[in-house]
Design a protein around this motif. Structure first.
Motif, PDB file in Angstrom:
ATOM      1  N   ASP A 126      16.768  48.374  46.081  1.00 36.81           N
ATOM      2  CA  ASP A 126      17.147  49.444  45.157  1.00 36.81           C
ATOM      3  C   ASP A 126      15.901  50.265  44.804  1.00 36.81           C
ATOM      4  OD1 ASP A 126      18.385  51.104  43.386  1.00 36.81           O
ATOM      5  OD2 ASP A 126      18.578  49.608  41.781  1.00 36.81           O
ATOM      6  N   LEU A 127      15.543  51.194  45.709  1.00 34.90           N
ATOM      7  CA  LEU A 127      14.357  52.017  45.543  1.00 34.90           C
ATOM      8  C   LEU A 127      14.721  53.487  45.678  1.00 34.90           C
ATOM      9  CD1 LEU A 127      11.908  50.073  47.917  1.00 34.90           C
ATOM     10  CD2 LEU A 127      12.077  49.834  45.432  1.00 34.90           C
ATOM     11  N   SER A 128      13.939  54.331  45.024  1.00 32.29           N
ATOM     12  CA  SER A 128      14.119  55.764  45.189  1.00 32.29           C
ATOM     13  C   SER A 128      13.721  56.155  46.615  1.00 32.29           C
ATOM     14  CB  SER A 128      13.250  56.525  44.193  1.00 32.29           C
ATOM     15  OG  SER A 128      11.873  56.332  44.483  1.00 32.29           O
ATOM     16  N   GLU A 129      14.130  57.327  47.026  1.00 35.81           N
ATOM     17  CA  GLU A 129      13.759  57.807  48.360  1.00 35.81           C
ATOM     18  C   GLU A 129      12.244  57.889  48.502  1.00 35.81           C
ATOM     19  OE1 GLU A 129      14.469  61.745  51.228  1.00 35.81           O
ATOM     20  OE2 GLU A 129      15.648  61.475  49.394  1.00 35.81           O
ATOM     21  N   GLU A 130      11.580  58.307  47.421  1.00 31.53           N
ATOM     22  CA  GLU A 130      10.121  58.418  47.442  1.00 31.53           C
ATOM     23  C   GLU A 130       9.466  57.054  47.627  1.00 31.53           C
ATOM     24  OE1 GLU A 130       6.442  59.977  44.562  1.00 31.53           O
ATOM     25  OE2 GLU A 130       8.522  60.032  43.854  1.00 31.53           O
ATOM     26  N   LEU A 131       9.948  56.055  46.873  1.00 30.92           N
ATOM     27  CA  LEU A 131       9.378  54.716  46.983  1.00 30.92           C
ATOM     28  C   LEU A 131       9.686  54.085  48.338  1.00 30.92           C
ATOM     29  CD1 LEU A 131       9.751  52.931  43.509  1.00 30.92           C
ATOM     30  CD2 LEU A 131       7.654  53.331  44.809  1.00 30.92           C
ATOM     31  N   THR A 132      10.881  54.342  48.838  1.00 31.62           N
ATOM     32  CA  THR A 132      11.252  53.819  50.161  1.00 31.62           C
ATOM     33  C   THR A 132      10.272  54.314  51.220  1.00 31.62           C
ATOM     34  OG1 THR A 132      13.603  53.628  49.617  1.00 31.62           O
ATOM     35  CG2 THR A 132      13.030  53.816  51.947  1.00 31.62           C
ATOM     36  N   LYS A 133       9.980  55.605  51.207  1.00 33.28           N
ATOM     37  CA  LYS A 133       9.041  56.177  52.181  1.00 33.28           C
ATOM     38  C   LYS A 133       7.637  55.616  51.969  1.00 33.28           C
ATOM     39  CE  LYS A 133      11.491  60.526  52.981  1.00 33.28           C
ATOM     40  NZ  LYS A 133      11.447  62.020  52.837  1.00 33.28           N
ATOM     41  N   LYS A 134       7.281  55.372  50.709  1.00 31.06           N
ATOM     42  CA  LYS A 134       5.957  54.832  50.415  1.00 31.06           C
ATOM     43  C   LYS A 134       5.811  53.428  50.993  1.00 31.06           C
ATOM     44  CE  LYS A 134       2.840  53.892  46.505  1.00 31.06           C
ATOM     45  NZ  LYS A 134       2.661  53.981  45.030  1.00 31.06           N
ATOM     46  N   GLY A 172       4.424  51.536  40.178  1.00 32.08           N
ATOM     47  CA  GLY A 172       4.629  52.034  41.524  1.00 32.08           C
ATOM     48  C   GLY A 172       3.574  51.601  42.528  1.00 32.08           C
TER      49      GLY A 172
END
Length: 367
Positions: free
Chosen positions: A273-281, A309
């Motif tokens: 359950d991650l934001s798109e930004e965190l997923t890419k990170k 983060g």
């Protein structure tokens, strides 16, 4: 169509022997039988190699606690320096059919620490997974941390001790540096083997003694408060990262039992359950770690995701479990690569690397 011969090497002398048996079973069950002919090479706990029959290579195969290698009277030896027929049946004088590629699924020491990879390279056999250097440095948590820190990648604070300086280990000094609770880990083990969570002095020294049963070097590591996020990486020169997943332990920490025996020991949230930004990170960081440690083929990169983060690397596993409850194949399945397709891609990557390496000159002057 001629089938490619795939040698699956499994078992081994490490503490992860039973995990390897489970991984092998799942690979054998899932591999495309129309495309590949499987040759089973089981290594018992004494290090002896056995040529196994697919119909009877495991005992108690449905019970992770009792699973065993079915030893045979067909021993196997590897002959280095040959361009073909590198395997010999030691119970007779005949050589075995030439293998096109090897899938080594021997977890732990002597399996994913570069030892087996070096032997396969000397035998001129293409093999799945990371090479000698990447396997060795990734297996040694101490060396891996040093390389990652040098590359500017965050890792947990830790101190390293060797067995010959056991009498110099001081609980109070380590506690002041790392705080409580903390973790003690053998430097060269995987699957949480020999890992202890420490809350007091008694647990500290007990954990030290336990870790030294498995290795001559150990790490004492700070506890990082964060979510346990994992990402699978696949590829050679241009690696790709899967959708990240998250470990939700139902026990005190993600132990050996939780990973391989107790299906209720942890929940796997895939995708995490991650934001798109965190997923890419997470994906970008996984590839960076993979390349920093010179990994190839496959690896699973484990992080702690802190509230602010920040990603802190926990460890890198270059031969992650392939059991039916293992994170690596599950991550790729959710990312769109089925288990059989994943096996096929890994085999193709192994052959591609072997062909690429074969183009390198091995001498200044040719005969």
């Amino acid at each position: 169509m001629t089938k490619a011969k795939v040698g699956i090497i499994f078992g081994g002398k490490s503490a992860e022997h039973e995990v390897s048996l489970q991984s092998a079973k799942n690979i054998v069950d899932a591999i495309d039988k129309d495309k590949y002919e499987v040759v089973l090479l089981g290594i018992d706990k004494d290090g002896k190699w056995h040529l196994n029959d697919q119909s009877s290579y495991l005992l108690n195969e449905e019970n992770p606690k009792l699973i065993q290698l079915n030893k045979t009277n067909k021993g196997v030896a590897v002959v280095p320096g040959e361009s073909s027929n590198q395997l010999v049946n030691t119970s007779g004088s005949d050589t075995l059919s030439q293998l096109d590629v090897v899938f080594p699924i021997v977890h732990g020491t002597l399996g994913e620490d570069g030892s087996l990879q070096g032997m396969l390279r000397i035998a001129n056999l293409p093999y799945v997974g990371t090479g000698v250097l990447g396997s060795a440095v990734s297996m040694d948590k101490d060396i891996a941390k040093r390389l990652l820190k040098e590359a500017g990648i965050s890792v947990a604070n830790s101190v390293t001790f060797t067995k010959n300086k056991r009498n110099q280990i001081n609980y109070q000094a380590v506690k002041e540096k790392l705080g409580l609770p903390m973790f003690i880990k053998p430097a060269n083990q995987g699957s949480s083997v020999g890992v202890s969570k420490v809350r007091n002095e008694e647990e500290f020294y007990a954990g030290i003694d336990d870790a030294f049963l498995y290795d001559h070097k150990l790490l004492v590591e700070e506890m990082v408060n964060g979510r346990e996020v994992e990402c699978a990486v696949l590829g050679n020169e241009d690696p790709q990262a899967s959708i990240p997943g998250e470990i939700l332990p139902q026990t005190d920490f993600y132990s050996y039992e939780s990973k391989y025996i107790d299906e209720k020991g942890a929940d796997l949230a895939i995708p995490a359950d991650l934001s798109e930004e965190l997923t890419k990170k997470v994906q970008q960081a996984s590839v960076e770690v993979f390349q920093t440690l010179n990994c190839e083929g496959l690896a699973r990169v484990d992080f702690f995701l802190k509230e602010d983060g920040e990603l802190v690397v926990n460890e890198v596993n270059t031969l992650p479990g392939f059991t039916r409850i293992s994170m690596y194949p599950k991550l790729w399945e959710i990312s769109g690569i089925s288990y059989p397709e994943l096996i096929n891609k890994l085999i193709e990557l192994a052959i591609d690397r072997h062909q690429r390496d074969a183009q390198l000159k091995s001498a200044v002057w040719e005969d």
